[in-house]
Enzyme design. Structure first.
Site, PDB file in Angstrom:
ATOM      1  CE  LYS A 145       8.204 -17.114  46.340  1.00 22.06           C
ATOM      2  NZ  LYS A 145       8.399 -15.683  46.504  1.00 22.06           N
ATOM      3  NE  ARG A 190       7.123 -16.285  62.474  1.00 19.42           N
ATOM      4  CZ  ARG A 190       7.203 -16.493  63.791  1.00 19.42           C
ATOM      5  NH1 ARG A 190       8.223 -17.151  64.287  1.00 19.42           N
ATOM      6  NH2 ARG A 190       6.264 -16.062  64.608  1.00 19.42           N
ATOM      7  CD  GLU A 191       3.771 -21.530  54.132  1.00 21.71           C
ATOM      8  OE1 GLU A 191       4.220 -22.666  54.289  1.00 21.71           O
ATOM      9  OE2 GLU A 191       3.639 -21.000  53.016  1.00 21.71           O
ATOM     10  CB  CYS A 206       9.518 -17.317  51.561  1.00 15.68           C
ATOM     11  SG  CYS A 206       7.747 -17.014  51.532  1.00 15.68           S
ATOM     12  CG  PHE A 255      15.952 -17.766  61.608  1.00 13.81           C
ATOM     13  CD1 PHE A 255      14.817 -17.396  62.301  1.00 13.81           C
ATOM     14  CD2 PHE A 255      15.807 -18.214  60.309  1.00 13.81           C
ATOM     15  CE1 PHE A 255      13.570 -17.468  61.712  1.00 13.81           C
ATOM     16  CE2 PHE A 255      14.572 -18.280  59.712  1.00 13.81           C
ATOM     17  CZ  PHE A 255      13.445 -17.908  60.419  1.00 13.81           C
ATOM     18  CG  LEU A 256      21.853 -18.407  65.700  1.00 11.65           C
ATOM     19  CD1 LEU A 256      22.602 -17.879  66.911  1.00 11.65           C
ATOM     20  CD2 LEU A 256      22.807 -18.441  64.500  1.00 11.65           C
ATOM     21  CG  HIS A 257      17.153 -23.544  65.981  1.00  9.78           C
ATOM     22  ND1 HIS A 257      17.448 -23.830  67.293  1.00  9.78           N
ATOM     23  CD2 HIS A 257      16.361 -22.464  65.995  1.00  9.78           C
ATOM     24  CE1 HIS A 257      16.832 -22.947  68.068  1.00  9.78           C
ATOM     25  NE2 HIS A 257      16.169 -22.108  67.302  1.00  9.78           N
ATOM     26  N   GLY A 281      20.196 -27.662  60.670  1.00  8.54           N
ATOM     27  CA  GLY A 281      19.224 -28.631  60.166  1.00  8.54           C
ATOM     28  C   GLY A 281      19.567 -29.043  58.756  1.00  8.54           C
ATOM     29  CD  GLU A 293       1.730 -10.598  55.629  1.00  7.86           C
ATOM     30  OE1 GLU A 293       0.953  -9.653  55.419  1.00  7.86           O
ATOM     31  OE2 GLU A 293       2.154 -10.874  56.764  1.00  7.86           O
TER      32      GLU A 293
HETATM   33  N1  LIG Z   1       3.641 -18.454  51.946  1.00 11.46           N
HETATM   34  C1  LIG Z   1       4.311 -17.639  52.747  1.00 11.46           C
HETATM   35  O1  LIG Z   1       4.729 -18.014  53.833  1.00 11.46           O
HETATM   36  C2  LIG Z   1       4.569 -16.214  52.328  1.00 11.46           C
HETATM   37  C3  LIG Z   1       4.966 -15.282  53.307  1.00 11.46           C
HETATM   38  C4  LIG Z   1       5.194 -13.973  52.927  1.00 11.46           C
HETATM   39  C5  LIG Z   1       5.075 -13.611  51.587  1.00 11.46           C
HETATM   40  N2  LIG Z   1       4.714 -14.541  50.661  1.00 11.46           N
HETATM   41  C6  LIG Z   1       4.554 -14.113  49.269  1.00 11.46           C
HETATM   42  O2  LIG Z   1       3.168 -13.920  49.018  1.00 11.46           O
HETATM   43  C7  LIG Z   1       2.853 -14.286  47.672  1.00 11.46           C
HETATM   44  C8  LIG Z   1       1.787 -15.351  47.652  1.00 11.46           C
HETATM   45  O3  LIG Z   1       2.330 -16.516  48.243  1.00 11.46           O
HETATM   46  P1  LIG Z   1       1.418 -17.755  48.672  1.00 11.46           P
HETATM   47  O4  LIG Z   1       2.299 -18.670  49.413  1.00 11.46           O
HETATM   48  O5  LIG Z   1       0.178 -17.248  49.298  1.00 11.46           O
HETATM   49  O6  LIG Z   1       1.080 -18.343  47.213  1.00 11.46           O
HETATM   50  P2  LIG Z   1       0.039 -19.500  46.851  1.00 11.46           P
HETATM   51  O7  LIG Z   1       0.624 -20.182  45.663  1.00 11.46           O
HETATM   52  O8  LIG Z   1      -0.312 -20.277  48.073  1.00 11.46           O
HETATM   53  O9  LIG Z   1      -1.274 -18.717  46.409  1.00 11.46           O
HETATM   54  C9  LIG Z   1      -1.397 -17.949  45.252  1.00 11.46           C
HETATM   55  C10 LIG Z   1      -2.853 -18.053  44.792  1.00 11.46           C
HETATM   56  O10 LIG Z   1      -3.077 -17.100  43.769  1.00 11.46           O
HETATM   57  C11 LIG Z   1      -4.009 -17.654  42.843  1.00 11.46           C
HETATM   58  N3  LIG Z   1      -3.936 -16.870  41.607  1.00 11.46           N
HETATM   59  C12 LIG Z   1      -2.914 -16.753  40.737  1.00 11.46           C
HETATM   60  N4  LIG Z   1      -3.223 -15.891  39.756  1.00 11.46           N
HETATM   61  C13 LIG Z   1      -4.477 -15.441  40.021  1.00 11.46           C
HETATM   62  C14 LIG Z   1      -5.351 -14.517  39.380  1.00 11.46           C
HETATM   63  N5  LIG Z   1      -4.982 -13.853  38.292  1.00 11.46           N
HETATM   64  N6  LIG Z   1      -6.566 -14.317  39.914  1.00 11.46           N
HETATM   65  C15 LIG Z   1      -6.966 -14.969  41.034  1.00 11.46           C
HETATM   66  N7  LIG Z   1      -6.178 -15.845  41.684  1.00 11.46           N
HETATM   67  C16 LIG Z   1      -4.946 -16.071  41.182  1.00 11.46           C
HETATM   68  C17 LIG Z   1      -3.573 -19.100  42.728  1.00 11.46           C
HETATM   69  O11 LIG Z   1      -4.616 -19.919  42.229  1.00 11.46           O
HETATM   70  C18 LIG Z   1      -3.217 -19.416  44.195  1.00 11.46           C
HETATM   71  O12 LIG Z   1      -4.327 -19.947  44.887  1.00 11.46           O
HETATM   72  C19 LIG Z   1       4.174 -14.719  47.041  1.00 11.46           C
HETATM   73  O13 LIG Z   1       4.764 -13.638  46.382  1.00 11.46           O
HETATM   74  C20 LIG Z   1       5.015 -15.109  48.240  1.00 11.46           C
HETATM   75  O14 LIG Z   1       6.395 -14.981  48.005  1.00 11.46           O
HETATM   76  C21 LIG Z   1       4.444 -15.827  51.003  1.00 11.46           C
END
Ligand SMILES: NC(=O)c1ccc[n+]([C@@H]2O[C@H](COP(=O)([O-])OP(=O)(O)OC[C@H]3O[C@@H](n4cnc5c(N)ncnc54)[C@H](O)[C@@H]3O)[C@@H](O)[C@H]2O)c1
Length: 437
Positions: free
Chosen positions: A267, A155-156, A264, A253-255, A257, A152
């Site tokens: 980690k 972007r948040e 993301c 992405f050239l800002h 800060g 995925e």
């Molecule tokens: N946040 C972002 O902007 C973003 C963007 C792209 C990709 N990602 C990736 O997507 C993945 C999820 O990220 P996120 O930010 O949504 O994480 P998050 O921590 O917001 O959500 C994860 C959810 O999974 C639940 N969970 C964990 N184990 C579970 C299980 N066995 N059964 C049911 N629920 C369970 C947790 O309670 C939590 O609510 C990560 O690998 C992250 O790197 C995140």
């Protein structure tokens, strides 16, 4: 189609809401009872623009449901997305913690009936999807399934738009049947001619890390240029504009800060580094970006310290913005979490405001930090004002009012929102990032 999503966090909830908006039937599962009961009553537990409307509309129309129990949602689904967290491991060695993914696989396995496509949407190192397949086969020898990787890129803060109109969709598959299912899931995006990159599973898994690490490198690069600009008396804003106008470089992405943060880049760069080392290949450029980012946060601490005369003890520091970027309440790895505790420990009094992040910030910042309801309260009596995150509401502050409310005159603008000349005219001692103060 019938889609079950395991993990209803930022990615799971946005994906579930958008899939239901595409017309699919979706059940979002999460272990967190509080989160699910909020969602069942129409409250969205995170801040993400436009998300609440889409969730409420599709829930009303019965296409989007929430549950803590997967026992009905798994056998019901044609496609199951795993969207659980993959944080850095608690050992602190930079490896991704895959235990949530593997636990989810163990939970799904005995419940599978009929052909099901299991798609890993969580960001996870090469080989994870195959491990998921192995766990499922070992737990349930009768399971009839394919495995896929569908990283995925949302972007948040812009997640709905990114999901509905992505630059591309990446699908990692090993059977045509799996590819066909995913093409059906994303059919509305085919219709608007979104590029779909079909690859083997390993390549799909690596694409996500390679993309994030590239962006992290770009940020660290401009942050280093910012330091060089300060040291030689150049202006990084002009520099970034000029190099970004070259199409091969691009302006995004050239800002400069306080360093990249969020759930993301920190980690994922570390996990890519560990994956590369384990496989005997160097990613020294990514390693350097990680080091530069840590140094950038440390430099911001020194910048604020120097701006108040070299010692922050007893100084009142007002801080605008805590989240790693605007339009999110996500505090994971926000630079403020490194910068503010360091100043607090040395005796600074810290007052903060953030439009969405304060609830989360309380969990991570020292308990003596003071939270204010509006930005002007932060300025009252402050020796120095630090603009940490460029929320829109901080872009048009009443600077004269701020000047009259503050005890001191120092303005440290870690996002280069304001013009140095204008700030000087107003009587501030102004410090930006990569431009003369
Ligand atoms: N946040 C972002 O902007 C973003 C963007 C792209 C990709 N990602 C990736 O997507 C993945 C999820 O990220 P996120 O930010 O949504 O994480 P998050 O921590 O917001 O959500 C994860 C959810 O999974 C639940 N969970 C964990 N184990 C579970 C299980 N066995 N059964 C049911 N629920 C369970 C947790 O309670 C939590 O609510 C990560 O690998 C992250 O790197 C995140």
């Amino acid at each position: 189609m019938k889609i079950t999503i395991i993990g209803t966090g930022y990615v799971g909830l946005v994906s579930g809401a958008c899939f239901s908006e595409f017309g699919h039937e979706v059940i979002c599962i999460d272990k967190d009872k509080d989160k699910i009961s909020k969602l069942q009553s129409g409250t969205v537990p995170i801040y993400e623009p436009r998300l609440e409307n889409i969730v409420q509309k599709n829930a009303r129309e019965q296409r989007l449901k929430f549950d803590t129990d997967a026992s009905k949602a798994v056998p019901w689904a044609d496609t199951i997305f795993i969207a659980v967290g993959t944080p850095s491991s608690r050992r602190g060695d930079g490896y991704a913690d895959l235990s949530f993914i593997y636990d989810a696989a163990r939970e799904i396995a005995p419940l599978l009936t009929g052909y099901t496509l299991i798609v890993n949407k969580s960001t996870s190192p090469v080989g994870t999807a195959r491990q998921v397949a192995r766990i499922i086969r070992e737990t349930n020898q009768d399971a009839h399934f394919d495995i896929a990787s569908n990283p995925e890129f949302l972007r948040e803060g812009a997640a709905i738009n990114d999901f509905m109109k992505p630059d591309r969709v990446v699908i990692g598959v090993e059977t045509e049947r799996a590819a066909d299912v995913l093409k059906d899931v994303y059919k509305p995006l085919y219709l608007i001619e979104t590029p779909i990159v079909q690859a083997d599973i390993e390549t799909a898994e690596l694409i996500k890390y390679a993309a994030n690490a590239f962006l992290a490198v770009k940020i660290s690069y401009i942050n280093e240029m910012a330091t060089l600009c300060e040291n030689v008396g150049a202006d990084v804003i002009k520099l970034a504009k000029a190099i970004g106008l070259d199409n091969r470089i691009g302006s995004k992405f050239l800002h400069p800060g306080p360093g990249y943060g969020g759930s993301c880049f920190p980690k994922d760069t570390l996990a890519l580094l560990r994956m590369a080392q384990e496989n005997g290949s160097g990613v020294r450029i990514v390693e350097a970006a990680i080091e530069v980012n840590a140094a950038q946060k440390a430099r911001m601490i020194r910048k604020i310290r120097d701006a108040v005369g070299g010692n922050e003890a007893g100084k009142i520091i007002g801080v605008l913005g805590l989240t790693f970027k605007p339009e999110t309440d996500d505090m994971r790895d926000a630079p403020s979490l490194t910068i503010l505790p360091a100043l607090f420990e040395k005796g600074a009094k810290i007052k903060v405001h953030d439009p969405q992040g304060m609830k989360e910030a309380r969990r991570y910042l020292p308990s003596g930090v003071i939270y204010m309801e509006n930005p002007y309260q932060v300025c009252e009596g402050a020796d120095v004002l630090v603009l940490m995150t460029e929320w829109n509401q901080y872009r048009a502050l009443d600077l004269k009012k701020i000047k009259s409310l503050m005890r001191g005159t120092v303005f440290v603008d870690l996002r280069n929102v304001y013009e140095p000349g204008e700030m000087k005219t107003l009587g501030f001692a102004y410090f930006g990032v990569g431009r003369s103060g």
